[in-house]
Structures are given as structure tokens and as C-alpha cells.
Design an enzyme around this catalytic site. Sequence first.
Site, PDB file in Angstrom:
ATOM      1  N   LYS A  25      40.179 -38.174 -21.839  1.00 24.43           N
ATOM      2  CA  LYS A  25      39.126 -37.334 -21.264  1.00 24.43           C
ATOM      3  C   LYS A  25      37.949 -37.310 -22.233  1.00 24.43           C
ATOM      4  CE  LYS A  25      38.683 -32.609 -19.337  1.00 24.43           C
ATOM      5  NZ  LYS A  25      39.421 -31.339 -19.116  1.00 24.43           N
ATOM      6  N   SER A  54      39.622 -29.890 -14.332  1.00 28.03           N
ATOM      7  CA  SER A  54      38.487 -30.642 -14.829  1.00 28.03           C
ATOM      8  C   SER A  54      38.841 -32.034 -15.347  1.00 28.03           C
ATOM      9  CB  SER A  54      37.810 -29.864 -15.962  1.00 28.03           C
ATOM     10  OG  SER A  54      38.707 -29.715 -17.060  1.00 28.03           O
ATOM     11  N   SER A  91      43.570 -27.354 -15.681  1.00 26.89           N
ATOM     12  CA  SER A  91      42.752 -28.568 -15.606  1.00 26.89           C
ATOM     13  C   SER A  91      43.493 -29.884 -15.777  1.00 26.89           C
ATOM     14  CB  SER A  91      41.629 -28.510 -16.644  1.00 26.89           C
ATOM     15  OG  SER A  91      40.586 -27.698 -16.165  1.00 26.89           O
TER      16      SER A  91
END
Lengths: 485, 481
Positions: free
Chosen positions: B75, B150, B174
Site C-alpha cells: 500500500k 482504504s 481498511s
Amino acid sequence: MADGKYETVIGLEVHAQLATRSKMFCGCPTGFGAPPNSQTCPICQGMPGVLPVVNRTAVEYAVRTALAFGLRVNPACRFARKHYYYPDMPKNYQISQYEEPLAEEGALDVEGPDGLRRIGIQRLHLEEDVGKLVHEGDFGTAQSSLVDYNRSGMPLMETVSRPDLRSPEDAAAYLRAFRAVLVALGVCDGNMEEGSLRCDANVSLRPRGATELGVKVEIKNLNSFRNVQRALEFEVKRQSAALDKGERIVQETRLYDADRGATRSMRSKEYAHDYRYFPEPDLVPLKLDRAWIEQQRAAIPELPRARRERFVVQYGLPPSDASLLAQSRALADYCDRAVRVYAQNPKGIVNWITSEVLREVDAADEVAVTNFQIPPENLAGLVKLIDDGTISGKIAKDVFARMLTSGEDAATIVKREGLTQMADPGALGSLVDQAIAGNPKAVADFKAGKTAAAKALVGQVMKASGGKANPAMVDRLVQEKLSRS
Amino acid sequence: MRTIHELTTAFAKGDASPVAVAEEYLARIGALDAKVGAYLTVTRDEALAAARAAEARYRARAPLGPLDGAPIALKDVFCTRGVRTTSGSRILDTYVPPYDATIVARLKAAGAVILGKTNMDEFAMGSSTEHSAFQLTRNPWDLARVPGGSSGGSAAAVAGGLAAGSFGTDTGGSVRQPAAFCGVVGMKPTYGRISRYGLIAFASSLDHVAPLTLDIVDTALLLGATAGHDPLDATSVDAPVPDYVAALTGSVKGLRVGVPDEYFGEGLDPEIDRAVRVAIDRLRDLGASVERVSLPTTEYGVATYYIVAPAEASSNLARYDGVKYGLRVPGKDLIDMVSRTRAAGFGAEVKRRVMLGTYALSTGYYDAYYGQAQRVRTLVRRDFEKAFERVDVLATPTTPSVAFKHGEKADPLAMYMNDVYTIPASMTGLPAISVPCGFNAAGLPIGLQLIGRTLDEATLLRAAHAYEQATPWHAKRPSLG
């Protein structure tokens, strides 16, 4: 203003930079004067993703200081974030302590004109310092500013006094005594010029006899003992003049301008912050084990007040000399080391320190005292040579001067230069005889009742001996021979 | 589509080459990521260099371990030395960190081949990856739908076969929510189990580093390689890291599974309700005992979370001011420059949360909001402690709905409610995992969430593994062409 109609009330907030090798929350070095931004890392630059880790030595130092001031060390304390936007603060928040400080409620005994006064200390906490802005040009008109983050993240210990100080002199005395304790503990170098010790003052006036506090003004930027006293003196005058005119004092922050010797208002709006304190989530509460705290207590060296008292009792020093020595850790150490070598005459040693040594170095300059060219053992040796009659006090001053340049000990210099005092009655007697024979006028004057004439003869003998004659013995021989002749 | 353990076992046997595999993934990213939008940055050269080094080690019969040569994605919230790291934000568009996050350093030390940095909601604030400042990410199961968020890019990369495994961060769900939406495994370990150093902070007391994988063995491998105390993170847990793979015994005999009533109420998609209940029955069939429990504070989770997380975010994001790095928009003075920079650099959702958090921390409101939220957090923790006196793991749905369409949840509150089942484990720091447990009628994946005791990741993994081995779901893959 003891005689005025107002009573002055002062409290001091002192920020001391702790003498740790690394910063408060990262491993960067803490040296002074390095090229801009050379002592920084992602952590003290506030890069995205970084986290703080508490410097254990800073905690140790703070705990020792707290114990030295008799503060209560909280078994658990927390760090908190204090928010405001300023480019010298890379995260735009400062890691400090707020509701749960490291220690609370203690005191410092300060010597004043009326004797010892106990000044309360409200709290002690740890925090990180901010960086430094360098404006290109004058602050008001500068088109750009540069930031140096070398100071960012330096460990600071903030100590807040109670409003127990009653005059600018009081405040300066508090700061001196405070500094002496920190230096004695070895937790701060006490160097105000380099910013290791910084002070803000809260000052208010109230009608004499009133119990309620007046409106307080905070003065920032007090970076020397002299500035503290001068800024407060100015502020007390300003406030009392305002009160005399029936004006109200505005609660505000004022900045001391050392060049103008005056305080001026900082725009209060700009500094009216809501700091939005909340517990620092990147750090766990600091839990201090009782046994560990006691270990820190055991590590506390003799503090200035105790040392002063010992100097009075053990060395028989007058209190003023004892205070002078005890205010400086280096000087007091110097004295102790000299006395350890030659314990027979501590007063003599101290006289040499206060007159001759302090002529060469500044008592407040710990580093200069520590590195003084004449080691304490050598000074003790010099005093011993005077005391056992090997050299006269006069010769000793010459020997001291040679010791300063050569670094040799007194005995070596005396021996090489043949400076040993003449105390042989036979040899001195013939010098006296020569003087009497060569100065019939002085002899006549003495016989006529002018006793001062003997002094001239003593001087002749001293000169003839190259200053090495024992003055007391010469004096006695001259008196004897004149009376007999 | 092979798992990490399949790949590295093949590398060790000489049946596959790390360089060839890295090239395959890079080629697949080149061919398919235009459709998916998982990656913000592909680090082709670094990946191939790492793959060559791994290959040399395998040839010398001295691999670094079971991750050596494994192609994974990160990420874009993890700082990577010399590689642009944006946190999905305009304000860090050009930011190149001078250091590696601890997780990155540990993965490199284990020989992992980092393929690139994946898309995310800006500063990890969102549940759909639609709040990225840069691009949309599409769910490999249905490109019209969101991958969740996310960590949507990381989940989509694994589901779409664009990485063998990945790391995301889980602050309120997330990683678990996108894992459920994309039909992969996502595990949030105990708070502090994996170091946060170098993870661009959203909400410090809630941020967790979390792996996303195709199966449970891979999760055990990634967790084992990255967990453990870090002297750079004062909140990281100083406890030994067990052998998570060895904990996968395949058995749940005697395991006590709690089913909290509050997770099966209003708002739960009936198809998910049914799939999760079937999954729980399956655990019972495998030898676990199942009982109902109650977590009465569940209904306060979302409200409490939306005080704590924005409050911490408002503080963590204060450093983005245009002074030191990232975007700077000139202004007539300092305040003006900072205001313009933040106005241009932050998206609407970030601004919304910074304002919310700033308000919650203000003098006079602090105790009523942040203080109260922390007290509720303690109550939620007590609820769980009480439940764990009776059971070993809790079984719940991961999400109340399956992956929704892009633009479907324009109302922030509707978006926030998507995290209702994942937030409690975030607030308590308890380990939780989402494993695939079926598909709805439209063929969209459904996730089963298991929540465990503090630091008891091994039990969670054992339960999830036994379930996975007894069901076909983990073997099903979307077709991207």
C-alpha cells in the site's frame, strides 16, 4: 520594590536543555554549533511515518532533578501533543507533557539579602525543543526564512516555579541557585549564551498587603542572568507607573529587547492559541518503578547548599566564600581536590582560589575552571610551601605566575630557580650587618626615635636577598641589632 | 494464480525461477492494471534486481526463508526509501522518503520482491478507494464495483493476480473490508504486533499493518516475517513471535466459537447473513462448539471511532504544511502559504475529518468528545474481555454488504456504516481476520470475520485455516482475461 506601595510577584518558567548525548525522541547528536541541518534525521525533521522513542537518559536526568528539588515523582506520567503552526516545529505539534507531568510540588532554597527563602516549584516536565528560523534580513522585512532543525528534538526539561519571588533580584538569585543545582547534577551545562538554559517570567504587581494576585504579564526571551533582572526591573517600573496612573494591566506576552533594555508587547492575537492538547498516542505512559527512582536518588551528588554548609563547617570558610565556591560545581570540585592533597590549611587554599585563580578564570565558566592550567593538586603544593616556610608569600605569587605558563608544580619551579626562602640566622645576620653598616642615616634616625627607619633597613635586606629572605626573621634581626648597636 | 508458499516451494525445488515469476507479474500488471487500477507506482527495476538476488540465493541453496523471491505489493502508505510514497494524496504527490518503514525493511530482509505501491483512499480515509487523489481502483470480480478500502489497491492486486500477496493498513477495517469485497484473506493482527514505524499515520492508536493473501498459510508466513518488537516503535509489543505456520493443525476440535447477536441485526444483507451462518455451521461440523454471546456496546462503535480517528488524524496531518516536503502553494505570507497548500493538497474527505478532529480536541469540547470516546473504548474492550471468558474466537460477518458500485455511497455516513462490524476490533486492538465464505447470487465475494484474543493470532489462523481447507471458496478466482 520593598519600599513602594506595590508588592512584586514573580514566577519563573525555566527550560533547561538536558546534557544527553542524543535527542529526546531520536538518536541524533546534540552538539552545539554544527552546520545547519547536519544533526537531523527523518524523526526530528517530522517526516511522514516517523515515531518518537523516549530517551531514557533524559528521563533519568529529569527524575534526578525532580528529586534534588524535593518534587514528587509521579509513578506514571504521559506525553501530550501541543499543537500550533510554526515552521520551526516540523510536525506542527510539540511532544510535551500536560495533565500528567513527570513530577510535581517541590522547592528550591534561595539565598537572598534577608537570608534563605524557600521558592516553591509547581511542576517539572519533559518536552522536545523546536528548530530555529534564520530570517534573510530583518525580521520585519525579510523576504524569506530558512529553517535549521539541528535544535529540533533536543531534550528540554521545563520547570515552573510558584509565584513566590518578590523582586527582580530574587528572580536572578533563584535562577543562579537553580542553575547551580542542575550543573552539580550534571544534567545541564547551564550555558545561557548557547541557550542551554532559557527563562520566561510571569510578573504582576499588587497593592502591598493584598492577597489576590494582580494581572500577570509573561516576558519571554530572557537569555542571561542580567537580562532576567533588567527585564523584570523594567517591567516592574512599567507596571507600577501604569497602576499609578490608574491604568489597567493587560494580560499579555511581552518580549524583552536587550538592546533597548525594554519589554514590548507581542501581538496577543497571534499567540492566543488553542493548543488542543491530547495524550501522545505514539508513546505509552511512562511508568517509573519505585526501586528505579531510588536508584536515581542514590546517584545524586552533593548539591550546592549541602556543599556550602560543609565548606563552612569542615574548612572553616566564611559563608560568603563558601557560597561563591558552592555555586560553581567546577570551582567547588577544584577546592575539594586541593584540600584532599593538603588538608592543613583549607582557608589558605581558598584564599588563593578566590584571589588568584578567579583573577584568571570566570567562576561561572565551568569548563574554564575544570581546564584551568594549574591543577588543584599543584595549587595545594604551593600553599604548603608557603606554610612550611620554604617560600614567602611574595615569591609564591611569582611561582604562581610561572605555574600558569609552564604547568609545572611549585616545588619544581622553586628548586630550579633557587627561590627557597633564606631562614639561616647566620647568613641573614651578615646581610643585616651589611645593611646597618651601609646606612648610617637610617641607624641615626632609628636612634632618634623614628622607628619607621627600621623598615627601610628590612627593605634593603630583602632586596639584597633577592626577595628570598624570610621577612619575619629579617624584621626580628634588624630590631635586635639596632637596639644593640 | 499461485500462492506465496506454492511459489517459494517451487523456487526451492528449482521448478520455478524468481526472475521469471517477477517478469510474469510485471507483464500481467502491464497488461491488466489499466483495467484494475491497483498500482500507483510499479517498481520494475527494483523488483527485478531483488528477484535476481533471490534467484542467486536459491542457486546457492541458501534462500533467506519462505518469502525469498515472493512478489508482493505494498500500500502506498508505507515509506520506501527512494521510491515515491503518496498516501494517496496530492499533498505528497512528489514525496520520496529517505528511509524504509520497518515493515519494508523486514520484507526486504526476508527476500521479498516488491512489485510496487498500491492505490488507497487518501491518508487511508475511506472504504472504497474512491478517495484516492489519483485514480479509481476496480474490483476484479466486477469492474463496475469498488474493491473496498482504504487498502483497495492491495486487495485488488492480490485478487486480480497482480501480486502474490500484499500489505495494507487497517484502521477501522481498511484491510478486512477490502479482503471481503475482493474474496481474499485479510488479517489485522493485535495492535502493536507489527511495527508502525514508517507507516504514514492516519490514527496512531488505531493504525495496524495487515497482510492480504490468497490463503491462510500465506497470511501466517507474512505475519511471521514482519511481526515482533521494533525499538523504533514505542507501541510495538515486546513478545515472542510464535511459528504461525506450525500452528495450522487443521483442527478446530474443542474450539469455542462465540456468535455476537449484535452483528446479525438490521442493515445486514440477508445473503451475507445466510452465508456467515452457514460458515459457522461448518465450523461446528468440524468440531467447534458454537454459542451466542452479546457485545452490547457494538452500537457505539462507529460514533466513537469517528471521534478518535479524526482527532488523531487532525494532529498527524498537521505536518503537511508546504514547508518541508511535498506540495507547496505560495502565499502572501506564512499562514496564507500553509492554508493554500492544505486547501489544494487535501481532498474533501480528509478535510472533513481534519475539521471534525480539530473540533473534537478543542478546549471546552475535548472532554465531551475525545475524553468520552476513550471512556467508551474502555467499555467496548470490557465487552470483549467478558465474551472471551466463555469463547476462544468470535465469528461475525466482515461487512454488512457486498462490494458496492462506484459512486453508490456518496453520503459519508452511509460509507462510514460499512465499517460497523470491523471497527470494534480496531478500537480494542484485538486480532481479526476476514476469510472468504461464499458468494452472493451475483457472484460477489462474502467475508467471514473471526476475532480473537490479544496476541492470540495463532488460534485465529488455526480456525480460519481449518475452515478454509474444508471449503472451496479460497480456490475461486475472478477472470480478468
